[in-house]
Design a protein around this motif. Structure first.
Motif, PDB file in Angstrom:
ATOM      1  N   LEU A  47       0.663  -1.318   0.060  1.00 30.43           N
ATOM      2  CA  LEU A  47      -0.023  -0.055   0.254  1.00 30.43           C
ATOM      3  C   LEU A  47       0.572   1.084   0.141  1.00 30.43           C
ATOM      4  O   LEU A  47       0.781   2.092  -0.733  1.00 30.43           O
ATOM      5  CB  LEU A  47      -1.132  -0.085   1.291  1.00 30.43           C
ATOM      6  CG  LEU A  47      -1.937   1.441   1.280  1.00 30.43           C
ATOM      7  CD1 LEU A  47      -2.392   1.277  -0.038  1.00 30.43           C
ATOM      8  CD2 LEU A  47      -2.664   1.083   2.781  1.00 30.43           C
ATOM      9  N   GLY A  48       1.594   1.286   0.809  1.00 32.50           N
ATOM     10  CA  GLY A  48       2.741   2.763   0.863  1.00 32.50           C
ATOM     11  C   GLY A  48       3.060   2.804  -0.901  1.00 32.50           C
ATOM     12  O   GLY A  48       3.575   4.057  -0.853  1.00 32.50           O
ATOM     13  N   ARG A  49       3.536   1.650  -1.471  1.00 30.68           N
ATOM     14  CA  ARG A  49       4.470   1.584  -2.216  1.00 30.68           C
ATOM     15  C   ARG A  49       3.479   2.132  -3.080  1.00 30.68           C
ATOM     16  O   ARG A  49       3.987   3.346  -4.161  1.00 30.68           O
ATOM     17  CB  ARG A  49       5.135   0.430  -2.469  1.00 30.68           C
ATOM     18  CG  ARG A  49       6.744   0.189  -2.059  1.00 30.68           C
ATOM     19  CD  ARG A  49       7.389  -1.992  -2.499  1.00 30.68           C
ATOM     20  NE  ARG A  49       6.095  -2.659  -2.687  1.00 30.68           N
ATOM     21  CZ  ARG A  49       5.850  -2.972  -2.064  1.00 30.68           C
ATOM     22  NH1 ARG A  49       7.321  -3.075  -0.593  1.00 30.68           N
ATOM     23  NH2 ARG A  49       5.480  -4.737  -1.970  1.00 30.68           N
ATOM     24  N   ASP A  50       1.998   1.824  -3.424  1.00 31.32           N
ATOM     25  CA  ASP A  50       1.979   2.479  -4.121  1.00 31.32           C
ATOM     26  C   ASP A  50       1.326   3.932  -4.327  1.00 31.32           C
ATOM     27  O   ASP A  50       0.864   4.562  -5.597  1.00 31.32           O
ATOM     28  CB  ASP A  50       0.250   1.009  -3.978  1.00 31.32           C
ATOM     29  CG  ASP A  50       0.192   0.208  -4.276  1.00 31.32           C
ATOM     30  OD1 ASP A  50       1.351   0.110  -5.324  1.00 31.32           O
ATOM     31  OD2 ASP A  50      -0.569  -0.597  -4.602  1.00 31.32           O
ATOM     32  N   GLU A  78       1.575   7.032  -6.872  1.00 26.93           N
ATOM     33  CA  GLU A  78       0.507   8.076  -6.888  1.00 26.93           C
ATOM     34  C   GLU A  78       1.904   9.368  -7.020  1.00 26.93           C
ATOM     35  O   GLU A  78       1.252  10.038  -7.866  1.00 26.93           O
ATOM     36  CB  GLU A  78      -0.041   7.211  -6.745  1.00 26.93           C
ATOM     37  CG  GLU A  78      -1.181   8.302  -6.911  1.00 26.93           C
ATOM     38  CD  GLU A  78      -2.043   9.024  -7.836  1.00 26.93           C
ATOM     39  OE1 GLU A  78      -2.420   9.491  -8.368  1.00 26.93           O
ATOM     40  OE2 GLU A  78      -1.830   7.662  -9.257  1.00 26.93           O
ATOM     41  N   ALA A  79       1.587   8.905  -5.770  1.00 30.84           N
ATOM     42  CA  ALA A  79       2.370  10.834  -5.239  1.00 30.84           C
ATOM     43  C   ALA A  79       3.628  11.089  -6.137  1.00 30.84           C
ATOM     44  O   ALA A  79       3.695  12.444  -6.767  1.00 30.84           O
ATOM     45  CB  ALA A  79       2.578  10.979  -4.251  1.00 30.84           C
ATOM     46  N   LYS A  80       4.108  10.168  -7.071  1.00 33.85           N
ATOM     47  CA  LYS A  80       5.652  10.304  -7.705  1.00 33.85           C
ATOM     48  C   LYS A  80       4.714  10.910  -9.120  1.00 33.85           C
ATOM     49  O   LYS A  80       4.951  12.445  -9.661  1.00 33.85           O
ATOM     50  CB  LYS A  80       6.211   9.156  -8.401  1.00 33.85           C
ATOM     51  CG  LYS A  80       7.625   9.260  -8.939  1.00 33.85           C
ATOM     52  CD  LYS A  80       8.367   8.217  -9.343  1.00 33.85           C
ATOM     53  CE  LYS A  80       9.352   8.341  -9.953  1.00 33.85           C
ATOM     54  NZ  LYS A  80      10.644   7.336  -9.475  1.00 33.85           N
ATOM     55  N   ARG A  81       3.544  10.479  -9.442  1.00 35.39           N
ATOM     56  CA  ARG A  81       2.845  10.684 -11.138  1.00 35.39           C
ATOM     57  C   ARG A  81       2.586  11.738 -11.110  1.00 35.39           C
ATOM     58  O   ARG A  81       2.560  12.568 -11.512  1.00 35.39           O
ATOM     59  CB  ARG A  81       1.895   9.498 -11.197  1.00 35.39           C
ATOM     60  CG  ARG A  81       1.348  10.091 -12.415  1.00 35.39           C
ATOM     61  CD  ARG A  81       0.056   8.833 -12.382  1.00 35.39           C
ATOM     62  NE  ARG A  81      -0.769   9.322 -11.725  1.00 35.39           N
ATOM     63  CZ  ARG A  81      -1.995   9.947 -11.872  1.00 35.39           C
ATOM     64  NH1 ARG A  81      -1.399  11.001 -12.918  1.00 35.39           N
ATOM     65  NH2 ARG A  81      -2.536  10.832 -10.220  1.00 35.39           N
ATOM     66  N   CYS A 128       9.781  15.914   1.693  1.00 34.30           N
ATOM     67  CA  CYS A 128       9.679  14.642   1.301  1.00 34.30           C
ATOM     68  C   CYS A 128       9.334  14.276   0.270  1.00 34.30           C
ATOM     69  O   CYS A 128       9.662  13.055  -0.847  1.00 34.30           O
ATOM     70  CB  CYS A 128       9.600  12.896   1.955  1.00 34.30           C
ATOM     71  SG  CYS A 128       7.605  12.859   1.947  1.00 34.30           S
ATOM     72  N   LEU A 129       8.521  14.970  -0.442  1.00 31.00           N
ATOM     73  CA  LEU A 129       8.081  14.691  -2.123  1.00 31.00           C
ATOM     74  C   LEU A 129       8.870  14.659  -2.364  1.00 31.00           C
ATOM     75  O   LEU A 129       8.509  13.860  -3.754  1.00 31.00           O
ATOM     76  CB  LEU A 129       7.062  16.541  -1.957  1.00 31.00           C
ATOM     77  CG  LEU A 129       5.927  16.569  -0.903  1.00 31.00           C
ATOM     78  CD1 LEU A 129       5.517  17.869  -1.391  1.00 31.00           C
ATOM     79  CD2 LEU A 129       4.912  14.828  -0.974  1.00 31.00           C
ATOM     80  N   ALA A 130      10.175  15.701  -3.342  1.00 30.26           N
ATOM     81  CA  ALA A 130      10.470  15.591  -3.949  1.00 30.26           C
ATOM     82  C   ALA A 130      11.280  14.261  -4.301  1.00 30.26           C
ATOM     83  O   ALA A 130      11.441  13.443  -5.351  1.00 30.26           O
ATOM     84  CB  ALA A 130      12.185  16.778  -3.588  1.00 30.26           C
ATOM     85  N   GLY A 131      12.329  13.741  -3.094  1.00 30.81           N
ATOM     86  CA  GLY A 131      13.237  12.003  -2.564  1.00 30.81           C
ATOM     87  C   GLY A 131      11.751  11.303  -3.211  1.00 30.81           C
ATOM     88  O   GLY A 131      12.141  10.673  -3.501  1.00 30.81           O
ATOM     89  N   HIS A 132      10.552  11.970  -3.098  1.00 25.26           N
ATOM     90  CA  HIS A 132       9.599  10.191  -3.115  1.00 25.26           C
ATOM     91  C   HIS A 132       9.626  10.006  -4.757  1.00 25.26           C
ATOM     92  O   HIS A 132       9.555   9.384  -5.058  1.00 25.26           O
ATOM     93  CB  HIS A 132       8.576  10.448  -2.449  1.00 25.26           C
ATOM     94  CG  HIS A 132       8.304   9.496  -1.667  1.00 25.26           C
ATOM     95  ND1 HIS A 132       8.704   8.384  -0.476  1.00 25.26           N
ATOM     96  CD2 HIS A 132       8.100  10.425  -0.221  1.00 25.26           C
ATOM     97  CE1 HIS A 132       9.102   8.094   0.517  1.00 25.26           C
ATOM     98  NE2 HIS A 132       8.440   9.297   1.536  1.00 25.26           N
ATOM     99  N   ALA A 133       9.874  11.312  -5.234  1.00 23.93           N
ATOM    100  CA  ALA A 133       9.919  11.877  -6.939  1.00 23.93           C
ATOM    101  C   ALA A 133      11.506  11.590  -7.589  1.00 23.93           C
ATOM    102  O   ALA A 133      10.613  11.846  -8.804  1.00 23.93           O
ATOM    103  CB  ALA A 133       8.329  13.173  -7.167  1.00 23.93           C
ATOM    104  N   GLY A 134      12.144  11.254  -6.857  1.00 21.78           N
ATOM    105  CA  GLY A 134      13.715  11.776  -7.461  1.00 21.78           C
ATOM    106  C   GLY A 134      13.286  13.142  -8.034  1.00 21.78           C
ATOM    107  O   GLY A 134      14.123  13.051  -8.952  1.00 21.78           O
TER     108      GLY A 134
END
Length: 137
Positions: free
Chosen positions: A32-35, A39-42, A86-92
């Motif tokens: 669930l966390g990976r999903d 979605e946040a990255k997208r 953490c947003l930028a890090g999660h999205a690369g």
């Protein structure tokens, strides 16, 4: 048992608690966390198109007062701050924070999130803005 928990004596209570919580995450919760991360990255990649920057406060609120004994305010502040930082890090994506003055006697910063591959443009922006922000020692 994870390595960190077998050596927990050397960890601060707050860090030890995080490792203990993480050790109880089920495979279903991890999926669930990976999903959610995907979605946040997208969504962030949709916003951070080449040539654009996302601008936001580095922290969502002022820090708690230092003399609050229970630490609950500190934990809440940490959670809120991690939620935005953490947003930028999660999205690369690249992110930089620059000082932007003070509020209620506390230093505040502004964060810029760039697009994929926009690292140099992001750093160039930070360098150009640095002389314009209030910095008092």
């Amino acid at each position: 048992m994870p390595f960190a928990l077998t050596h927990a004596d050397g960890l601060s209570p707050a860090i030890r608690e995080r490792f203990e919580i993480a050790s109880r995450v089920t495979p279903e919760e991890a999926k669930l966390g990976r999903d959610m991360r995907a979605e946040a990255k997208r969504r962030l990649l949709d916003l951070a198109r080449p040539g654009t920057m996302i601008v936001m406060p580095t922290t969502p609120t002022l820090p708690p007062e230092r003399d609050i004994p229970d630490g609950a305010s500190t934990a809440e502040f940490r959670t809120m701050t991690l939620g935005s930082s953490c947003l930028a890090g999660h999205a690369g994506l690249p992110q930089v924070s620059i000082p932007a003055g003070t509020a209620a006697g506390c230093p505040v910063g502004v964060s810029f999130i760039g697009w994929e591959g926009g690292d140099k443009a992001l750093l160039d922006l930070a360098v150009r803005l640095a002389p314009l922000v209030a910095h008092k020692a």
